[in-house]
Design a protein around this motif. Structure first.
Motif, PDB file in Angstrom:
ATOM      1  N   TYR A 124       0.838  -1.193   0.000  1.00 15.02           N
ATOM      2  CA  TYR A 124       0.000   0.000   0.000  1.00 15.02           C
ATOM      3  C   TYR A 124       0.880   1.253   0.000  1.00 15.02           C
ATOM      4  O   TYR A 124       1.853   1.333   0.735  1.00 15.02           O
ATOM      5  CB  TYR A 124      -0.895   0.030   1.241  1.00 15.02           C
ATOM      6  N   GLY A 125       0.505   2.225  -0.818  1.00 17.83           N
ATOM      7  CA  GLY A 125       1.160   3.519  -0.814  1.00 17.83           C
ATOM      8  C   GLY A 125       0.284   4.551  -0.131  1.00 17.83           C
ATOM      9  O   GLY A 125      -0.936   4.379  -0.027  1.00 17.83           O
ATOM     10  N   THR A 126       0.894   5.623   0.336  1.00 19.05           N
ATOM     11  CA  THR A 126       0.179   6.707   1.011  1.00 19.05           C
ATOM     12  C   THR A 126       0.410   8.006   0.251  1.00 19.05           C
ATOM     13  O   THR A 126       1.553   8.353  -0.047  1.00 19.05           O
ATOM     14  CB  THR A 126       0.666   6.867   2.461  1.00 19.05           C
ATOM     15  N   LEU A 127      -0.660   8.704  -0.050  1.00 19.02           N
ATOM     16  CA  LEU A 127      -0.566   9.990  -0.740  1.00 19.02           C
ATOM     17  C   LEU A 127      -0.614  11.149   0.250  1.00 19.02           C
ATOM     18  O   LEU A 127      -1.166  11.019   1.351  1.00 19.02           O
ATOM     19  CB  LEU A 127      -1.715  10.138  -1.740  1.00 19.02           C
ATOM     20  N   LEU A 128      -0.040  12.279  -0.160  1.00 17.46           N
ATOM     21  CA  LEU A 128      -0.144  13.530   0.601  1.00 17.46           C
ATOM     22  C   LEU A 128       0.270  13.371   2.053  1.00 17.46           C
ATOM     23  O   LEU A 128      -0.378  13.882   2.968  1.00 17.46           O
ATOM     24  CB  LEU A 128      -1.583  14.068   0.530  1.00 17.46           C
ATOM     25  N   ASN A 129       1.388  12.703   2.289  1.00 18.25           N
ATOM     26  CA  ASN A 129       1.821  12.491   3.667  1.00 18.25           C
ATOM     27  C   ASN A 129       3.104  13.237   4.006  1.00 18.25           C
ATOM     28  O   ASN A 129       3.754  12.930   5.001  1.00 18.25           O
ATOM     29  CB  ASN A 129       1.990  11.001   3.968  1.00 18.25           C
ATOM     30  N   ASP A 140      13.161  13.650   4.081  1.00 25.41           N
ATOM     31  CA  ASP A 140      13.323  13.733   5.542  1.00 25.41           C
ATOM     32  C   ASP A 140      12.054  13.208   6.210  1.00 25.41           C
ATOM     33  O   ASP A 140      10.988  13.830   6.107  1.00 25.41           O
ATOM     34  CB  ASP A 140      13.579  15.190   5.931  1.00 25.41           C
ATOM     35  N   LEU A 141      12.134  12.086   6.899  1.00 29.83           N
ATOM     36  CA  LEU A 141      10.955  11.487   7.518  1.00 29.83           C
ATOM     37  C   LEU A 141      10.442  12.276   8.712  1.00 29.83           C
ATOM     38  O   LEU A 141       9.362  11.975   9.233  1.00 29.83           O
ATOM     39  CB  LEU A 141      11.248  10.040   7.913  1.00 29.83           C
ATOM     40  N   ARG A 142      11.172  13.292   9.144  1.00 34.57           N
ATOM     41  CA  ARG A 142      10.643  14.180  10.181  1.00 34.57           C
ATOM     42  C   ARG A 142       9.554  15.100   9.624  1.00 34.57           C
ATOM     43  O   ARG A 142       8.848  15.760  10.399  1.00 34.57           O
ATOM     44  CB  ARG A 142      11.779  15.026  10.766  1.00 34.57           C
ATOM     45  N   GLU A 143       9.428  15.134   8.288  1.00 33.11           N
ATOM     46  CA  GLU A 143       8.456  16.016   7.642  1.00 33.11           C
ATOM     47  C   GLU A 143       7.160  15.306   7.274  1.00 33.11           C
ATOM     48  O   GLU A 143       6.354  15.832   6.506  1.00 33.11           O
ATOM     49  CB  GLU A 143       9.083  16.637   6.385  1.00 33.11           C
ATOM     50  N   LEU A 144       6.942  14.109   7.804  1.00 32.17           N
ATOM     51  CA  LEU A 144       5.693  13.398   7.543  1.00 32.17           C
ATOM     52  C   LEU A 144       4.512  14.121   8.181  1.00 32.17           C
ATOM     53  O   LEU A 144       4.594  14.600   9.313  1.00 32.17           O
ATOM     54  CB  LEU A 144       5.763  11.982   8.098  1.00 32.17           C
ATOM     55  N   MET A 145       3.385  14.196   7.462  1.00 30.79           N
ATOM     56  CA  MET A 145       2.157  14.730   8.059  1.00 30.79           C
ATOM     57  C   MET A 145       1.677  13.821   9.180  1.00 30.79           C
ATOM     58  O   MET A 145       1.280  14.286  10.246  1.00 30.79           O
ATOM     59  CB  MET A 145       1.071  14.843   6.981  1.00 30.79           C
TER      60      MET A 145
END
Length: 217
Positions: free
Chosen positions: A18-23, A151-156
């Motif tokens: 599964y992919g995630t959009l707009l995250n 940068d995974l710190r920028e995930l919604m």
């Protein structure tokens, strides 16, 4: 009695990917003015998911062949969370979630994301837990040049929140993979690759994903 050793096979997903959009915050902010427009008329309240079908799986070391008039593709560097036998995250993988260029990342048609070979895989899974990767940065290089840092710190939705929110409306099964999303550049586009390019996705402690892009003969 002599036995024949089977060579180590590159990893492939054993379940659904599964992919995630707009995250990522940058892309979310770029899309805010359009989220109230038709047909959705509001920002999504739950994670927006899509499926990468099995025909997209491209084992480590396999080239990406551009076909059907496609001359350029978007590079989609991401982290995939691999679900273990207990339903918890057992490890993670770097992935390249290729896509044909298109205008909308809100509800992209399947035909742009689910072409043959459009999910480049690593050699192996890296064991660990989500907190191990909370501050990770993924480097994207094209022909040796750094073209993006994810940068995974920028995930919604940080990884624990994403897993919890997805779990509210579906159950991830052992062997499934949940990709945390791909980030865009400052102008809203993604790094691109064409025939002849060598693309490498890397991060400390992870098996890199290296793909040569080829054109149709």
């Amino acid at each position: 009695m002599q036995t024949t050793r089977t060579p180590h096979q590159p990893w492939q997903p054993q379940g659904t990917v599964y992919g995630t959009l707009l995250n990522f915050r940058r892309e979310w902010d770029l899309w805010i003015p359009r989220m109230t427009q038709d047909p959705h008329k509001a920002a999504p309240k739950e994670p927006v998911l899509y499926v990468k079908t099995a025909n997209t799986f491209s084992p480590a070391g396999q080239d990406l062949l551009l076909q059907d008039g496609v001359t350029e593709v978007d590079i989609g560097a991401t982290l995939g969370l691999v679900i273990g036998g207990d339903g918890q995250v057992a490890g993670a993988v770097l992935l390249n979630d290729w896509s044909v260029l298109h205008a909308s990342y809100y509800r992209p048609p399947v035909k742009f994301r689910c072409r043959d070979g459009f999910l480049a895989l690593p050699q192996q899974v890296t064991p660990g837990q989500v907190q191990d990767w909370a501050t990770m940065q993924i480097a994207v290089r094209r022909n040796g040049d750094l073209v993006q840092t994810v940068d995974l710190r920028e995930l919604m939705r940080a990884m624990p929140e994403l897993l919890a929110d997805v779990g509210e409306f579906m159950t991830l099964q052992p062997g499934d993979v949940l990709m945390v999303g791909t980030d865009c550049l400052a102008d809203g586009t993604r790094p691109r690759a064409k025939a002849g390019d060598r693309v490498e996705i890397s991060a400390p402690g992870f098996a890199s994903v290296v793909t040569m892009v080829g054109g149709a003969a």
